[in-house]
Scaffold this motif. Structure first.
Motif, mmCIF file in Angstrom:
data_model
loop_
_atom_site.group_PDB
_atom_site.id
_atom_site.type_symbol
_atom_site.label_atom_id
_atom_site.label_comp_id
_atom_site.label_asym_id
_atom_site.label_seq_id
_atom_site.Cartn_x
_atom_site.Cartn_y
_atom_site.Cartn_z
ATOM 1 N N GLY A 28 0.781 -1.232 0.000
ATOM 2 C CA GLY A 28 0.000 0.000 0.000
ATOM 3 C C GLY A 28 0.810 1.277 0.000
ATOM 4 N N LYS A 29 2.148 1.150 0.030
ATOM 5 C CA LYS A 29 2.989 2.340 0.048
ATOM 6 C C LYS A 29 4.048 2.251 -1.052
ATOM 7 N N PRO A 30 4.494 3.409 -1.593
ATOM 8 C CA PRO A 30 5.482 3.377 -2.675
ATOM 9 C C PRO A 30 6.908 3.121 -2.208
ATOM 10 N N GLY A 31 7.212 3.444 -0.955
ATOM 11 C CA GLY A 31 8.569 3.249 -0.444
ATOM 12 C C GLY A 31 8.834 1.807 -0.060
ATOM 13 N N GLY A 32 10.081 1.543 0.340
ATOM 14 C CA GLY A 32 10.466 0.179 0.652
ATOM 15 C C GLY A 32 11.089 0.014 2.020
ATOM 16 N N TYR A 33 11.123 -1.252 2.479
ATOM 17 C CA TYR A 33 11.698 -1.582 3.782
ATOM 18 C C TYR A 33 11.877 -3.093 3.810
ATOM 19 N N LEU A 34 13.007 -3.564 4.307
ATOM 20 C CA LEU A 34 13.226 -4.996 4.468
ATOM 21 C C LEU A 34 12.761 -5.398 5.863
ATOM 22 N N ALA A 35 11.717 -6.209 5.915
ATOM 23 C CA ALA A 35 11.166 -6.651 7.190
ATOM 24 C C ALA A 35 12.198 -7.471 7.959
ATOM 25 N N ASP A 36 12.011 -7.556 9.264
ATOM 26 C CA ASP A 36 12.937 -8.328 10.088
ATOM 27 C C ASP A 36 13.038 -9.766 9.598
ATOM 28 N N GLU A 37 11.908 -10.357 9.211
ATOM 29 C CA GLU A 37 11.958 -11.746 8.751
ATOM 30 C C GLU A 37 12.739 -11.882 7.444
ATOM 31 N N THR A 38 12.711 -10.835 6.622
ATOM 32 C CA THR A 38 13.497 -10.862 5.391
ATOM 33 C C THR A 38 14.986 -10.794 5.705
ATOM 34 N N LEU A 39 15.371 -9.938 6.621
ATOM 35 C CA LEU A 39 16.783 -9.849 7.001
ATOM 36 C C LEU A 39 17.256 -11.147 7.655
ATOM 37 N N GLN A 40 16.421 -11.771 8.450
ATOM 38 C CA GLN A 40 16.777 -13.054 9.053
ATOM 39 C C GLN A 40 16.949 -14.124 7.982
ATOM 40 N N TRP A 41 16.050 -14.119 7.010
ATOM 41 C CA TRP A 41 16.151 -15.058 5.889
ATOM 42 C C TRP A 41 17.435 -14.821 5.110
ATOM 43 N N LEU A 42 17.748 -13.551 4.809
ATOM 44 C CA LEU A 42 18.953 -13.234 4.053
ATOM 45 C C LEU A 42 20.203 -13.649 4.817
ATOM 46 N N ASP A 43 20.205 -13.451 6.097
ATOM 47 C CA ASP A 43 21.345 -13.862 6.916
ATOM 48 C C ASP A 43 21.577 -15.362 6.802
ATOM 49 N N ARG A 44 20.498 -16.149 6.802
ATOM 50 C CA ARG A 44 20.632 -17.604 6.657
ATOM 51 C C ARG A 44 21.153 -17.972 5.273
ATOM 52 N N VAL A 45 20.654 -17.293 4.236
ATOM 53 C CA VAL A 45 21.122 -17.579 2.876
ATOM 54 C C VAL A 45 22.623 -17.327 2.755
#
Length: 249
Positions: free
Chosen positions: A117-134
């Motif tokens: 619903g918004k034009p800006g962006g943000y990496l959610a905590d769960e996304t950062l946790q996922w990226l850390d595992r990758v």
């Protein structure tokens, strides 16, 4: 290895947008030398409608290469997951859509930077946790590309800078703990650009449908007459990354 990066296709009700996308995908399908993968960094659809993803899915089917995607702020997670990714899940679109793929010996971590619903962006905590595992689980020596839609930096176009990715210090801290990331690949800005983030190359792909007008270019926000364009990222045997931007007339 070589990856072609396409961004901001905005397939929708506009015949103009669709014609541009068709020309660009025809260009990719007819490359005299194949690429290892095609990466699409968001705003694939214009309104997030299922029929828009059906159109882009048909275009993707014309390519003889693996195609990896992540969503942008114009995309709708539910239709994106069900129609474009072909995943039938009851919880489709209820959280960030993060995926990991491999091609040419490289790993592509595709992150969802969308705030619904918004034009800006943000990496959610769960996304950062996922990226850390990758990044932690990546095989030794395997180069990793971190990919998402919204750049986490100013591009010095005021209209766009108001809708960039915020919270970038969290991502920078995460990337600082790993040494296997080659570059960060984004879209959203509708302009080819190169900078750095957390000591890494940050490469912004041009848009298929328009080019952002920068303050020193003159009046207006976008140039709709500028040709469609894409980026080619080449990672050589010395682990040197070289990016070439090309227009498609």
């Amino acid at each position: 290895m070589t990856v072609a990066q396409v961004s901001d296709i905005h397939i929708g009700t506009s015949e103009r947008n669709e014609a541009r996308a068709q020309r660009l995908f025809a260009h990719l399908a007819e490359l005299p030398r194949p690429v290892d993968a095609v990466l699409i960094t968001g705003d694939i659809a214009d309104h997030g409608a299922p029929e828009e993803y059906e159109k882009i899915r048909a275009l993707i089917a014309t390519l003889p290469y693996p195609v990896f995607t992540c969503p942008g702020n114009h995309d709708e997670r539910g239709a994106y997951v069900k129609v474009l990714l072909g995943e039938e899940r009851e919880d489709a679109g209820q959280g960030p859509v993060n995926r990991v793929h491999t091609a040419g010996g490289a790993i592509f971590a595709l992150c969802d930077s969308v705030i619904p619903g918004k034009p800006g962006g943000y990496l959610a905590d769960e996304t950062l946790q996922w990226l850390d595992r990758v990044l932690t689980d990546a095989p030794d020596g395997a180069p990793v590309f971190v990919c998402f839609h919204h750049p986490p930096v100013l591009v010095h176009a005021p209209y766009l800078d108001g809708m960039r990715q915020t919270g970038g210090e969290r991502l920078a801290a995460l990337l600082g703990r790993h040494r296997n990331v080659v570059a960060i690949l984004t879209g959203h800005a509708h302009t080819p650009a190169a900078t750095t983030f957390a000591g890494l190359p940050l490469l912004i792909a041009p848009s298929v449908i328009s080019t952002t007008t920068l303050p020193w270019d003159g009046e207006g926000l976008i140039d709709e007459e500028a040709p469609a364009a894409l980026a080619y990222h080449v990672l050589d045997d010395d682990r040197r990354l070289i990016t070439h931007f090309r227009v498609v007339l």
